[in-house]
Design a protein around this motif. Sequence first.
Motif, mmCIF file in Angstrom:
data_model
loop_
_atom_site.group_PDB
_atom_site.id
_atom_site.type_symbol
_atom_site.label_atom_id
_atom_site.label_comp_id
_atom_site.label_asym_id
_atom_site.label_seq_id
_atom_site.Cartn_x
_atom_site.Cartn_y
_atom_site.Cartn_z
ATOM 1 N N ALA A 182 122.669 20.628 -67.993
ATOM 2 C CA ALA A 182 121.666 20.551 -69.206
ATOM 3 C C ALA A 182 121.114 21.990 -69.081
ATOM 4 O O ALA A 182 121.047 22.885 -69.951
ATOM 5 N N VAL A 183 120.325 22.457 -67.924
ATOM 6 C CA VAL A 183 119.638 23.551 -67.763
ATOM 7 C C VAL A 183 120.868 24.891 -67.757
ATOM 8 O O VAL A 183 120.467 25.807 -68.386
ATOM 9 N N THR A 184 121.845 24.479 -67.235
ATOM 10 C CA THR A 184 122.909 25.624 -67.247
ATOM 11 C C THR A 184 123.157 25.832 -68.562
ATOM 12 O O THR A 184 123.348 27.245 -69.144
ATOM 13 N N MET A 185 123.548 25.112 -69.468
ATOM 14 C CA MET A 185 123.699 25.112 -71.098
ATOM 15 C C MET A 185 122.670 25.519 -71.910
ATOM 16 O O MET A 185 122.872 26.583 -72.797
ATOM 17 N N ASN A 186 121.450 25.208 -71.782
ATOM 18 C CA ASN A 186 120.484 25.786 -72.404
ATOM 19 C C ASN A 186 118.996 25.146 -71.739
ATOM 20 O O ASN A 186 118.781 24.009 -71.949
ATOM 21 N N ARG A 187 118.390 26.268 -71.050
ATOM 22 C CA ARG A 187 117.249 26.286 -70.183
ATOM 23 C C ARG A 187 116.136 25.589 -71.019
ATOM 24 O O ARG A 187 115.432 24.699 -70.672
ATOM 25 N N SER A 188 115.866 26.211 -72.127
ATOM 26 C CA SER A 188 114.514 26.080 -72.950
ATOM 27 C C SER A 188 114.667 24.664 -73.366
ATOM 28 O O SER A 188 113.905 23.818 -73.694
ATOM 29 N N MET A 189 115.936 24.384 -74.086
ATOM 30 C CA MET A 189 115.940 22.832 -74.859
ATOM 31 C C MET A 189 115.941 21.949 -73.706
ATOM 32 O O MET A 189 115.125 20.770 -73.849
ATOM 33 N N ALA A 190 116.307 21.978 -72.497
ATOM 34 C CA ALA A 190 116.234 21.099 -71.301
ATOM 35 C C ALA A 190 114.745 20.940 -70.943
ATOM 36 O O ALA A 190 114.397 19.766 -70.716
ATOM 37 N N SER A 191 113.973 22.194 -71.147
ATOM 38 C CA SER A 191 112.745 22.160 -70.475
ATOM 39 C C SER A 191 111.920 21.359 -71.659
ATOM 40 O O SER A 191 110.984 20.620 -71.366
ATOM 41 N N SER A 192 112.387 21.509 -73.033
ATOM 42 C CA SER A 192 111.399 20.829 -74.101
ATOM 43 C C SER A 192 111.616 19.390 -74.061
ATOM 44 O O SER A 192 110.988 18.719 -74.421
ATOM 45 N N LEU A 193 112.714 18.854 -73.600
ATOM 46 C CA LEU A 193 113.235 17.574 -73.355
ATOM 47 C C LEU A 193 112.821 16.887 -72.192
ATOM 48 O O LEU A 193 112.939 15.491 -71.821
ATOM 49 N N GLY A 194 111.964 17.427 -71.168
ATOM 50 C CA GLY A 194 111.248 17.034 -70.222
ATOM 51 C C GLY A 194 111.937 17.433 -68.663
ATOM 52 O O GLY A 194 111.331 16.671 -67.789
ATOM 53 N N VAL A 195 112.787 18.129 -68.770
ATOM 54 C CA VAL A 195 113.487 18.417 -67.537
ATOM 55 C C VAL A 195 112.902 19.562 -66.674
ATOM 56 O O VAL A 195 112.499 20.533 -67.314
ATOM 57 N N SER A 196 112.460 19.289 -65.574
ATOM 58 C CA SER A 196 111.595 20.142 -64.766
ATOM 59 C C SER A 196 112.950 21.035 -64.250
ATOM 60 O O SER A 196 113.543 21.151 -63.212
ATOM 61 N N THR A 197 112.786 22.261 -64.984
ATOM 62 C CA THR A 197 113.680 23.279 -64.573
ATOM 63 C C THR A 197 113.279 23.893 -63.260
ATOM 64 O O THR A 197 114.367 24.465 -62.486
ATOM 65 N N LYS A 198 111.931 24.082 -62.797
ATOM 66 C CA LYS A 198 111.842 24.405 -61.435
ATOM 67 C C LYS A 198 112.546 23.611 -60.256
ATOM 68 O O LYS A 198 113.029 24.055 -59.404
ATOM 69 N N LYS A 199 112.467 22.339 -60.510
ATOM 70 C CA LYS A 199 112.823 21.417 -59.541
ATOM 71 C C LYS A 199 114.510 21.378 -59.691
ATOM 72 O O LYS A 199 115.007 21.560 -58.436
ATOM 73 N N VAL A 200 115.003 21.589 -60.739
ATOM 74 C CA VAL A 200 116.267 21.594 -60.708
ATOM 75 C C VAL A 200 116.765 23.025 -60.308
ATOM 76 O O VAL A 200 117.899 23.115 -59.282
ATOM 77 N N ASP A 201 116.158 24.176 -60.209
ATOM 78 C CA ASP A 201 116.510 25.238 -59.696
ATOM 79 C C ASP A 201 116.592 25.557 -58.112
ATOM 80 O O ASP A 201 117.294 25.981 -57.494
ATOM 81 N N ALA A 202 115.475 24.660 -57.595
ATOM 82 C CA ALA A 202 115.228 24.457 -56.181
ATOM 83 C C ALA A 202 116.447 23.613 -55.711
ATOM 84 O O ALA A 202 117.134 24.185 -54.686
ATOM 85 N N THR A 203 116.796 22.562 -56.197
ATOM 86 C CA THR A 203 117.722 21.796 -55.876
ATOM 87 C C THR A 203 119.318 22.599 -55.867
ATOM 88 O O THR A 203 120.059 22.601 -54.964
ATOM 89 N N ALA A 204 119.583 23.333 -57.076
ATOM 90 C CA ALA A 204 120.690 24.032 -57.132
ATOM 91 C C ALA A 204 120.767 25.009 -56.056
ATOM 92 O O ALA A 204 121.830 25.129 -55.584
ATOM 93 N N PHE A 205 119.692 25.647 -55.738
ATOM 94 C CA PHE A 205 119.791 26.717 -54.769
ATOM 95 C C PHE A 205 120.027 26.185 -53.428
ATOM 96 O O PHE A 205 120.789 26.890 -52.679
ATOM 97 N N ALA A 206 119.519 25.194 -53.176
ATOM 98 C CA ALA A 206 119.621 24.480 -52.024
ATOM 99 C C ALA A 206 121.040 23.790 -51.812
ATOM 100 O O ALA A 206 121.740 24.140 -50.588
ATOM 101 N N ILE A 207 121.673 23.211 -52.712
ATOM 102 C CA ILE A 207 123.052 22.757 -52.705
ATOM 103 C C ILE A 207 123.979 24.004 -52.329
ATOM 104 O O ILE A 207 125.010 23.935 -51.662
ATOM 105 N N GLY A 208 123.778 25.151 -53.197
ATOM 106 C CA GLY A 208 124.327 26.402 -53.059
ATOM 107 C C GLY A 208 124.512 26.963 -51.599
ATOM 108 O O GLY A 208 125.569 27.305 -51.105
#
Length: 300
Positions: free
Chosen positions: A179-205
């Motif tokens: 969801a963050v990849t498709m639309n970061r601002s919309m995902a954030s407005s719906l309550g998704v913690s983009t900072k947490k998602v970014d940290a998780t994605a970077f760790a997985i990569g």
Amino acid sequence: MAVVITQLFNGISLGSILLLIALGLAITFGLMNVINMAHGEFIMAGAYTTYVVQQAFSHYIPASLFNYYYVAAIPLSFLIGALLGFVLEKTLIRFLYHRPLDSLLATWGVSLILQQVARSIFGAPNVAVTAPTWLDGGLTIAGAVLPYKRLFIIALVTICMVSLYLYLDKTAAGRKMRAVTMNRSMASSLGVSTKKVDATAFAIGSGLAGIAGCALTVLGPIGSTIGTYYIVDAFMIVILGGIGSLIGTVFGALSVGMLGTIAEFWSGASMAKVIVFVAIIAFLQFKPAGLLSARTRSLE
């Protein structure tokens, strides 16, 4: 027939290794628009983790269990790579989101620092990792010998791809990442913690890069610059496949692997690199978005 099978297998094998390296870049580049030049050092971290695990097994584990060191090294390489990536994201990368040039310069500096740390710990000369005996030999098909080492790498990459797909498609955390990849601002407005998602994605990569380093240890000696050799190819694959598109990254890696193998067979290693570069540049002139562009939900 033997030559054809060998070349096809070598192309798939090389493409599999490049795919494992490029997957992490595809996640971070597509999600955060960060050019991570230190990605190669996560490969180095995974390779040296395998070396350390081998040394630990040879000194502290019964000799009868030595061949199982590689089974333990794979998850440990992922964990070490993921941990390094998580720390780097928390301390540096999160301040450079959507600033590609700044992230390129900063992570290049981190790359040089990590290389020097590795030299200080393990020394400048390359070190060798002894492959388990169950990876010796090969499978003979129509006169062509397919080494078990490369067959194992292909199987390992397949497992990583399936695991990543299941994570992104079947788990709540994976769907948030999409969801963050498709639309970061919309995902954030719906309550998704983009900072947490970014940290998780970077760790997985970063963890996937660590597994790639572990896989490379069975093919030859490793050193502090092992990641530098592959980082340019990995960026080429991400751009060729389409930034942010994991399926495109798969096709891009296999295309580069097959083209590089065929070109090397006919013209030599140095000229093969040139041919691959020229072919990718020519292709991007006609399709700048790459093979498969990532879907987004943002309005133009």
